[in-house]
Design a protein around this motif. Structure first.
Motif, PDB file in Angstrom:
ATOM      1  N   LEU A  81      48.994  14.378  37.159  1.00  0.00           N
ATOM      2  CA  LEU A  81      48.710  12.947  37.115  1.00  0.00           C
ATOM      3  C   LEU A  81      49.116  12.253  38.412  1.00  0.00           C
ATOM      4  N   GLY A  82      50.189  12.724  39.035  1.00  0.00           N
ATOM      5  CA  GLY A  82      50.582  12.144  40.310  1.00  0.00           C
ATOM      6  C   GLY A  82      49.514  12.309  41.369  1.00  0.00           C
ATOM      7  N   VAL A  83      48.850  13.454  41.357  1.00  0.00           N
ATOM      8  CA  VAL A  83      47.766  13.711  42.312  1.00  0.00           C
ATOM      9  C   VAL A  83      46.494  12.997  41.881  1.00  0.00           C
ATOM     10  N   ARG A  84      46.173  13.080  40.614  1.00  0.00           N
ATOM     11  CA  ARG A  84      44.913  12.539  40.094  1.00  0.00           C
ATOM     12  C   ARG A  84      44.840  11.015  40.197  1.00  0.00           C
ATOM     13  N   LEU A  85      45.968  10.357  39.971  1.00  0.00           N
ATOM     14  CA  LEU A  85      45.972   8.893  39.900  1.00  0.00           C
ATOM     15  C   LEU A  85      46.337   8.219  41.219  1.00  0.00           C
ATOM     16  N   GLY A  98      57.772  10.736  41.406  1.00  0.00           N
ATOM     17  CA  GLY A  98      59.207  10.510  41.522  1.00  0.00           C
ATOM     18  C   GLY A  98      59.977  11.214  40.418  1.00  0.00           C
ATOM     19  N   THR A  99      59.419  11.204  39.216  1.00  0.00           N
ATOM     20  CA  THR A  99      60.050  11.907  38.099  1.00  0.00           C
ATOM     21  C   THR A  99      60.003  13.417  38.307  1.00  0.00           C
ATOM     22  N   LEU A 100      59.007  13.885  39.044  1.00  0.00           N
ATOM     23  CA  LEU A 100      58.861  15.322  39.299  1.00  0.00           C
ATOM     24  C   LEU A 100      60.000  15.874  40.156  1.00  0.00           C
ATOM     25  N   THR A 101      60.844  15.018  40.689  1.00  0.00           N
ATOM     26  CA  THR A 101      62.000  15.511  41.441  1.00  0.00           C
ATOM     27  C   THR A 101      62.946  16.322  40.562  1.00  0.00           C
ATOM     28  N   ILE A 102      62.740  16.311  39.250  1.00  0.00           N
ATOM     29  CA  ILE A 102      63.515  17.197  38.381  1.00  0.00           C
ATOM     30  C   ILE A 102      63.192  18.663  38.683  1.00  0.00           C
ATOM     31  N   LYS A 103      62.061  18.913  39.331  1.00  0.00           N
ATOM     32  CA  LYS A 103      61.691  20.271  39.746  1.00  0.00           C
ATOM     33  C   LYS A 103      61.116  20.190  41.160  1.00  0.00           C
ATOM     34  N   PRO A 104      61.976  20.095  42.164  1.00  0.00           N
ATOM     35  CA  PRO A 104      61.528  19.820  43.541  1.00  0.00           C
ATOM     36  C   PRO A 104      60.550  20.841  44.107  1.00  0.00           C
ATOM     37  N   ARG A 105      60.645  22.103  43.683  1.00  0.00           N
ATOM     38  CA  ARG A 105      59.782  23.124  44.287  1.00  0.00           C
ATOM     39  C   ARG A 105      58.304  22.867  44.033  1.00  0.00           C
ATOM     40  N   LEU A 106      57.987  22.054  43.020  1.00  0.00           N
ATOM     41  CA  LEU A 106      56.588  21.751  42.744  1.00  0.00           C
ATOM     42  C   LEU A 106      56.047  20.638  43.629  1.00  0.00           C
ATOM     43  N   GLY A 107      56.919  19.963  44.344  1.00  0.00           N
ATOM     44  CA  GLY A 107      56.459  18.823  45.132  1.00  0.00           C
ATOM     45  C   GLY A 107      56.556  19.014  46.630  1.00  0.00           C
ATOM     46  N   LEU A 108      56.685  20.251  47.089  1.00  0.00           N
ATOM     47  CA  LEU A 108      56.931  20.483  48.512  1.00  0.00           C
ATOM     48  C   LEU A 108      55.776  20.021  49.398  1.00  0.00           C
ATOM     49  N   LEU A 109      54.543  20.149  48.927  1.00  0.00           N
ATOM     50  CA  LEU A 109      53.389  19.746  49.734  1.00  0.00           C
ATOM     51  C   LEU A 109      52.910  18.330  49.423  1.00  0.00           C
ATOM     52  N   ILE A 110      53.422  17.745  48.366  1.00  0.00           N
ATOM     53  CA  ILE A 110      52.917  16.438  47.940  1.00  0.00           C
ATOM     54  C   ILE A 110      53.168  15.342  48.980  1.00  0.00           C
ATOM     55  N   PRO A 111      54.358  15.256  49.599  1.00  0.00           N
ATOM     56  CA  PRO A 111      54.545  14.221  50.626  1.00  0.00           C
ATOM     57  C   PRO A 111      53.535  14.329  51.767  1.00  0.00           C
ATOM     58  N   LEU A 112      53.196  15.555  52.156  1.00  0.00           N
ATOM     59  CA  LEU A 112      52.203  15.741  53.219  1.00  0.00           C
ATOM     60  C   LEU A 112      50.846  15.207  52.786  1.00  0.00           C
ATOM     61  N   PHE A 113      50.450  15.508  51.568  1.00  0.00           N
ATOM     62  CA  PHE A 113      49.189  14.988  51.024  1.00  0.00           C
ATOM     63  C   PHE A 113      49.177  13.464  51.028  1.00  0.00           C
ATOM     64  N   LEU A 114      50.264  12.856  50.586  1.00  0.00           N
ATOM     65  CA  LEU A 114      50.329  11.395  50.521  1.00  0.00           C
ATOM     66  C   LEU A 114      50.271  10.768  51.910  1.00  0.00           C
ATOM     67  N   LEU A 115      50.950  11.379  52.864  1.00  0.00           N
ATOM     68  CA  LEU A 115      50.939  10.851  54.230  1.00  0.00           C
ATOM     69  C   LEU A 115      49.560  10.984  54.870  1.00  0.00           C
ATOM     70  N   LEU A 116      48.927  12.127  54.684  1.00  0.00           N
ATOM     71  CA  LEU A 116      47.615  12.348  55.294  1.00  0.00           C
ATOM     72  C   LEU A 116      46.566  11.389  54.747  1.00  0.00           C
ATOM     73  N   ARG A 117      46.666  11.056  53.472  1.00  0.00           N
ATOM     74  CA  ARG A 117      45.695  10.155  52.863  1.00  0.00           C
ATOM     75  C   ARG A 117      46.145   8.686  52.891  1.00  0.00           C
TER      76      ARG A 117
END
Length: 315
Positions: A81-85, A98-117
């Motif tokens: 949902l973080g990616v989709r929305l 932000g809630t996904l920080t409970i499992k940081p390994r799943l969000g390693l590429l997400i900041p890059l995606f957010l910055l690029l877009r």
């Protein structure tokens, strides 16, 4: 017997997805029914929602979560949902990430995606959510809880990841786990992981530095890259891929590409991967192959439909 059962499950899911696509053939892409992120407002929307429900319930990732009592349902939903929305509901997307920080390994590429877009609202929302969760937990349980986490829990997690054996490693579809299964030291196993992580990083930059041309494909590629990039990804976390696979499969059927194309074969492999990884260490190859095939299809979509001049994701 296991393979036969898995193939039967996939056939049922694919048939339901195909049925849903045929029940609503005139629906615009942006209104495609998906009840987690898109409200089904067209005729046939309820059938599509039911088809998606069947697709989820028959997914091997669902069975793995149920069998091992893992939290992949929650973290998978937050990641997807973080990616989709991110485009349509940036604040809510940020709360999910932000809630996904409970499992940081799943969000390693997400900041890059957010910055690029240029999803700045999502970034701010995610940061605020993370800070709020950390502050609230410290307020309720005390700061010693966090001190104990860094002093005891994190070292223990590292020991388990680097020295764990048995079924634990067969639940990780990563290059690191592949090396450990061969009896390699953790440092050599991490070296084997490196090219897969670099591939995921490169594909993420290549995909999201340009305007969106095929949203469903791009979201699926990002989620595949999330698992390809992390050395500590687990099969039960792959619930995040299930809705993305459903939408890609539906779009392929709508485009009359329901035969044995390379993409469809990779969708099958990704769907079955949470079970395959228990028996064969093919996770890195399947993830890398799927990422490359998705990237090829995205490139083809960009050629067929010229992208707009500006990035639409800026918030």
């Amino acid at each position: 017997m296991v393979l036969s059962a898995a193939l039967s499950v996939l056939r049922l899911s694919a048939c339901m997805a195909g049925l849903s696509a045929r029940l609503c053939p005139v629906a615009p892409r942006r209104r495609r029914a998906f009840y987690l992120a898109d409200r089904p407002s067209h005729r046939g929307g309820h059938e599509t929602s039911r088809a998606y429900g069947v697709f989820v319930l028959t997914a091997p990732a669902f069975a793995v979560n149920a069998a091992f009592g893992q939290n992949g349902f929650l973290t998978g939903a937050l990641l997807y949902l973080g990616v989709r929305l991110a485009d349509r509901r940036p604040i809510l997307a940020g709360v999910c990430l932000g809630t996904l920080t409970i499992k940081p390994r799943l969000g390693l590429l997400i900041p890059l995606f957010l910055l690029l877009r240029g999803h700045w609202t999502v970034i701010v929302s995610a940061i605020c959510t993370s800070i709020a969760l950390v502050g609230l937990s410290a307020l309720i349980f005390g700061i010693d809880m966090w001190r104990g986490y860094f002093e005891h829990v994190m070292p223990f997690q590292r020991i388990v990841a680097e020295e764990g054996t048995g079924v634990f490693l067969r639940m990780m579809p990563t290059g690191f786990a592949l090396g450990r299964l061969q009896g390699w030291d953790a440092s050599y196993a991490m070296a084997l992981q490196a090219p897969f992580s670099l591939l995921a990083l490169g594909l993420t930059v290549w995909t999201f530095r340009k305007p969106s041309a095929a949203p469903e494909m791009e979201q699926a590629l990002l989620l595949v890259c999330v698992f390809l990039f992390s050395p500590y990804a687990f099969n039960y976390d792959m619930m995040a891929l299930v809705p993305a696979l459903f939408l890609v499969l539906e779009s392929e059927i709508r485009a009359s590409r329901s035969g044995p194309t390379r993409l469809n074969l990779m969708l099958i492999a990704l769907f079955l991967l949470p079970v395959i990884t228990f028996f064969l260490p093919l996770g890195p190859a399947i993830l890398a192959g799927s990422a490359l095939v998705l990237a090829q299809r995205i490139s083809a979509c960009r050629t067929e439909e010229p992208a707009p001049a500006s990035v639409s994701g800026t918030n």
